[in-house]
Design a protein around this motif. Structure first.
Motif, PDB file in Angstrom:
ATOM      1  N   ALA A  40       0.841  -1.199   0.000  1.00 33.64           N
ATOM      2  CA  ALA A  40       0.000   0.000   0.000  1.00 33.64           C
ATOM      3  C   ALA A  40       0.877   1.251   0.000  1.00 33.64           C
ATOM      4  CB  ALA A  40      -0.914   0.002   1.220  1.00 33.64           C
ATOM      5  N   THR A  41       0.334   2.344  -0.501  1.00 33.94           N
ATOM      6  CA  THR A  41       1.093   3.587  -0.598  1.00 33.94           C
ATOM      7  C   THR A  41       0.611   4.612   0.423  1.00 33.94           C
ATOM      8  OG1 THR A  41      -0.417   4.594  -2.192  1.00 33.94           O
ATOM      9  CG2 THR A  41       1.351   3.201  -3.088  1.00 33.94           C
ATOM     10  N   THR A  42       1.461   5.601   0.683  1.00 35.63           N
ATOM     11  CA  THR A  42       1.051   6.688   1.573  1.00 35.63           C
ATOM     12  C   THR A  42      -0.085   7.489   0.943  1.00 35.63           C
ATOM     13  OG1 THR A  42       2.825   8.092   0.685  1.00 35.63           O
ATOM     14  CG2 THR A  42       3.261   6.929   2.764  1.00 35.63           C
ATOM     15  N   ASP A  43      -0.160   7.506  -0.385  1.00 34.36           N
ATOM     16  CA  ASP A  43      -1.260   8.189  -1.064  1.00 34.36           C
ATOM     17  C   ASP A  43      -2.591   7.493  -0.764  1.00 34.36           C
ATOM     18  OD1 ASP A  43      -2.135  10.307  -2.854  1.00 34.36           O
ATOM     19  OD2 ASP A  43      -2.618   8.679  -4.269  1.00 34.36           O
ATOM     20  N   GLU A  44      -2.588   6.159  -0.761  1.00 31.74           N
ATOM     21  CA  GLU A  44      -3.814   5.414  -0.432  1.00 31.74           C
ATOM     22  C   GLU A  44      -4.231   5.685   1.007  1.00 31.74           C
ATOM     23  OE1 GLU A  44      -3.884   1.230  -2.632  1.00 31.74           O
ATOM     24  OE2 GLU A  44      -1.884   1.702  -1.868  1.00 31.74           O
ATOM     25  N   VAL A  45      -3.265   5.722   1.898  1.00 27.75           N
ATOM     26  CA  VAL A  45      -3.571   6.000   3.308  1.00 27.75           C
ATOM     27  C   VAL A  45      -4.122   7.416   3.444  1.00 27.75           C
ATOM     28  CG1 VAL A  45      -2.592   6.284   5.620  1.00 27.75           C
ATOM     29  CG2 VAL A  45      -1.866   4.355   4.171  1.00 27.75           C
ATOM     30  N   ALA A  46      -3.505   8.370   2.755  1.00 28.01           N
ATOM     31  CA  ALA A  46      -3.974   9.756   2.822  1.00 28.01           C
ATOM     32  C   ALA A  46      -5.413   9.873   2.337  1.00 28.01           C
ATOM     33  CB  ALA A  46      -3.054  10.651   1.984  1.00 28.01           C
ATOM     34  N   ARG A  47      -5.723   9.224   1.210  1.00 28.37           N
ATOM     35  CA  ARG A  47      -7.104   9.271   0.699  1.00 28.37           C
ATOM     36  C   ARG A  47      -8.077   8.655   1.708  1.00 28.37           C
ATOM     37  NH1 ARG A  47      -4.788   7.795  -4.234  1.00 28.37           N
ATOM     38  NH2 ARG A  47      -5.546   5.664  -4.016  1.00 28.37           N
ATOM     39  N   ALA A  48      -7.687   7.527   2.314  1.00 28.77           N
ATOM     40  CA  ALA A  48      -8.562   6.872   3.293  1.00 28.77           C
ATOM     41  C   ALA A  48      -8.763   7.743   4.535  1.00 28.77           C
ATOM     42  CB  ALA A  48      -7.984   5.513   3.689  1.00 28.77           C
ATOM     43  N   ALA A  49      -7.742   8.538   4.874  1.00 26.28           N
ATOM     44  CA  ALA A  49      -7.826   9.400   6.059  1.00 26.28           C
ATOM     45  C   ALA A  49      -8.455  10.754   5.754  1.00 26.28           C
ATOM     46  CB  ALA A  49      -6.428   9.605   6.645  1.00 26.28           C
ATOM     47  N   GLY A  50      -8.582  11.084   4.463  1.00 24.89           N
ATOM     48  CA  GLY A  50      -9.144  12.379   4.090  1.00 24.89           C
ATOM     49  C   GLY A  50      -8.171  13.521   4.285  1.00 24.89           C
ATOM     50  N   VAL A  51      -6.872  13.230   4.123  1.00 20.51           N
ATOM     51  CA  VAL A  51      -5.839  14.263   4.244  1.00 20.51           C
ATOM     52  C   VAL A  51      -4.942  14.193   3.010  1.00 20.51           C
ATOM     53  CG1 VAL A  51      -5.856  14.193   6.772  1.00 20.51           C
ATOM     54  CG2 VAL A  51      -4.224  12.761   5.513  1.00 20.51           C
ATOM     55  N   SER A  52      -4.025  15.126   2.902  1.00 20.79           N
ATOM     56  CA  SER A  52      -3.120  15.122   1.760  1.00 20.79           C
ATOM     57  C   SER A  52      -1.955  14.162   2.003  1.00 20.79           C
ATOM     58  CB  SER A  52      -2.575  16.531   1.498  1.00 20.79           C
ATOM     59  OG  SER A  52      -1.671  16.895   2.527  1.00 20.79           O
ATOM     60  N   GLN A  53      -1.405  13.640   0.923  1.00 20.75           N
ATOM     61  CA  GLN A  53      -0.268  12.737   1.028  1.00 20.75           C
ATOM     62  C   GLN A  53       0.952  13.435   1.642  1.00 20.75           C
ATOM     63  OE1 GLN A  53       2.727  12.666  -0.865  1.00 20.75           O
ATOM     64  NE2 GLN A  53       3.450  10.611  -0.343  1.00 20.75           N
ATOM     65  N   PRO A  54       1.244  14.692   1.273  1.00 30.53           N
ATOM     66  CA  PRO A  54       2.366  15.374   1.926  1.00 30.53           C
ATOM     67  C   PRO A  54       2.182  15.509   3.446  1.00 30.53           C
ATOM     68  CG  PRO A  54       1.813  16.498  -0.111  1.00 30.53           C
ATOM     69  CD  PRO A  54       0.729  15.488   0.139  1.00 30.53           C
ATOM     70  N   TYR A  55       0.928  15.650   3.885  1.00 35.73           N
ATOM     71  CA  TYR A  55       0.676  15.750   5.328  1.00 35.73           C
ATOM     72  C   TYR A  55       1.042  14.443   6.024  1.00 35.73           C
ATOM     73  CZ  TYR A  55      -1.638  16.863   9.724  1.00 35.73           C
ATOM     74  OH  TYR A  55      -1.890  17.100  11.052  1.00 35.73           O
TER      75      TYR A  55
END
Length: 198
Positions: A40-55
């Motif tokens: 899994a990618t940090t981008d997928e986690v960011a989308r699931a969390a509703g935040v930006s990937q850079p965050y």
């Protein structure tokens, strides 16, 4: 032209602290890593969390650090549950209480699937260390709380791992596909239910 007025009071009541946001990301990471493992990618986690990937990267540094934090949290949850029965119980009561505490964890399939992915990703030295400690602590806690034998402790941990594997595989959702698996499911979950109702 319309102007929009925002209420700063409303914004302040809905704004999350960094600690709350961190927990939100860890909860999303648990779901995402449980589903896809370390791939899994940090981008997928960011989308699931509703935040930006850079965050996500700013908070955790890298995917590896995020996985480690998520996995450490899950391992601590397992060991906390196993340590939750109070001291002073009889050996039988302590074993039943520890078994019941673990069975409650089974309700969270993401937790168990994440733990399984961690065992697979154990080639990473830090992930492996967390996984080994989690299993070793389950064994140690069993001996300390029940006064049972080393064989008893080994059976307890092995039974828990078998339950973990069956839940991670969604074995009960595929009853009827394989006669041997059906027999194993019936045997294991009958024993687990007996432990739960003891």
């Amino acid at each position: 032209m319309m102007t929009t007025v925002t209420s700063t009071a409303t914004e302040q009541t809905t704004r999350m602290t960094s600690a709350q946001r961190r927990e939100q990301i860890l909860a999303a990471a648990r779901r995402v890593f449980a589903e896809s493992g370390y791939a899994a990618t940090t981008d997928e986690v960011a989308r699931a969390a509703g935040v930006s990937q850079p965050y996500v990267v700013r908070l955790f540094g890298s995917k590896r650090e995020l996985f480690l934090a998520t996995y450490q949290q899950a391992a601590e949850e397992v060991n906390t549950a196993l340590a939750s029965p109070p001291e002073g119980l009889s050996p039988e009561e302590a074993e039943d209480a520890m078994g019941a505490a673990y069975l409650e964890l089974i309700e969270d399939r993401d937790l168990l699937r994440l733990m399984m992915h961690g065992f697979i990703a154990g080639a990473d030295e830090e992930v492996g260390r967390i996984a080994r400690h989690c299993l070793g602590e389950a064994y140690r806690l069993y001996l300390a709380r029940t006064g049972g034998t080393e064989d008893d402790a080994r059976r307890f941990v092995a039974f828990g791992m078998l339950l973990n594997v069956l839940v991670a595989l969604d074995a009960t959702g595929h009853k009827g596909e394989d006669v041997g698996m059906d027999g194993l499911i019936e045997c294991v979950f009958l024993a687990a239910n007996e432990r739960r109702t003891a």
